[in-house]
Design an enzyme around this catalytic site. Sequence first.
Site, mmCIF file in Angstrom:
data_model
loop_
_atom_site.group_PDB
_atom_site.id
_atom_site.type_symbol
_atom_site.label_atom_id
_atom_site.label_comp_id
_atom_site.label_asym_id
_atom_site.label_seq_id
_atom_site.Cartn_x
_atom_site.Cartn_y
_atom_site.Cartn_z
ATOM 1 N N ASP A 128 19.994 -33.107 -9.044
ATOM 2 C CA ASP A 128 21.057 -32.947 -10.040
ATOM 3 C C ASP A 128 22.379 -33.551 -9.578
ATOM 4 O O ASP A 128 22.605 -33.774 -8.378
ATOM 5 C CB ASP A 128 21.283 -31.466 -10.332
ATOM 6 N N HIS B 233 20.010 -31.540 -5.032
ATOM 7 C CA HIS B 233 21.165 -32.283 -5.549
ATOM 8 C C HIS B 233 21.377 -33.575 -4.777
ATOM 9 O O HIS B 233 21.269 -33.587 -3.551
ATOM 10 C CB HIS B 233 22.435 -31.419 -5.475
#
Length: 352
Positions: free
Chosen positions: A173, A320
Amino acid sequence: MSSLEPVTRSFPAPSRHAPAARKRRGALRSACAALLVVAVVSGCGTAQGALQASTPPSAPPAAPSGATVTPPGGSGPSEPPSAPTAPGTRPPAGSDAAAAPSATAPGRTPGAPRPGSPQPAPGAPTAGTPTAGTPTTGTPPAQPAPPPAAPGVSAALVAGTAHGGRTVALTFDDGPGPATGQVLDVLAQYGARATFCQIGPQAAANPAMVKRILAAGHRLCDHSVHHPQPFAALSHDRQVEEIVPARDMIVRAGGAGTEVPWFRAPGGGFTAANQQVAAAAGMRPLTWTVDTRDWSRPGVPAIVASVQRGLRPGGVVLMHDGGGDRSQTVAALRQLLPWLTAQGYGFDFPAV
């Protein structure tokens, strides 16, 4: 004098004062008679008052229509009773209703306009009176109908891989960011595929990185325009503005033929409404089963342990590649990929 001699009685001569005495006696008799009359009259009056006090008063006779009524002991005639006042109207000045205390404000009648306020036009609805076709106070306005899902796209949350079994979907992400290139390098080293959930403006600012992701065989996911949280608390219109424009930015950055099959709400803030918005834009809502919390930089061992502890076949792992320093994520990925391969896991994409 002998006993045979006749006895003669003598009377005193009439006095000259006799007529005056008779007059005094007559006056006294008259005064006594007058006093007796007064006593009798007074006694009758007292008896009558006592009788009246012990007897309940009878109702006064009804006054003829239109006649004024003088209350006993009053100083003047009173107004005849007025007709009932219609709700929402002001009673006539001087009436009992006008003089009665108001529960809302002194001198005001409930429902009556304030002095000096504009008067409603004849026939206009008064305040607090619902009219046909007008929602009443406290009724929420009708919400717009959700847009229909794109053909073949479900609004149900995706929490597994496309093929199931002993497979894993790696997702990253908040990129593209400075660490995205390093993540791509590690993935390529182990032949792993992944899904990148991107922030719209960052994709627009790094179109070359978006194209590199696609060229390496990875997939793209919409992760909103500004990453606001809590996402579910935003208005419906604001959520639409976060979802659809971000998808368009990612598509433009990737070039012709770019597909964005999924949408991931920031912080996992999914609702039935925003899931439907995503589906209408052609994207499945994508969640996860393992959260590494690598964004908080808990240390490489903690990131690795979270995956080893929580992963099940067909699971979706959240990591992430953007939003800050992701050096721990890259280092953890170098340990996780060989471990996953050793455990017999294959690398897959989320279900569509």
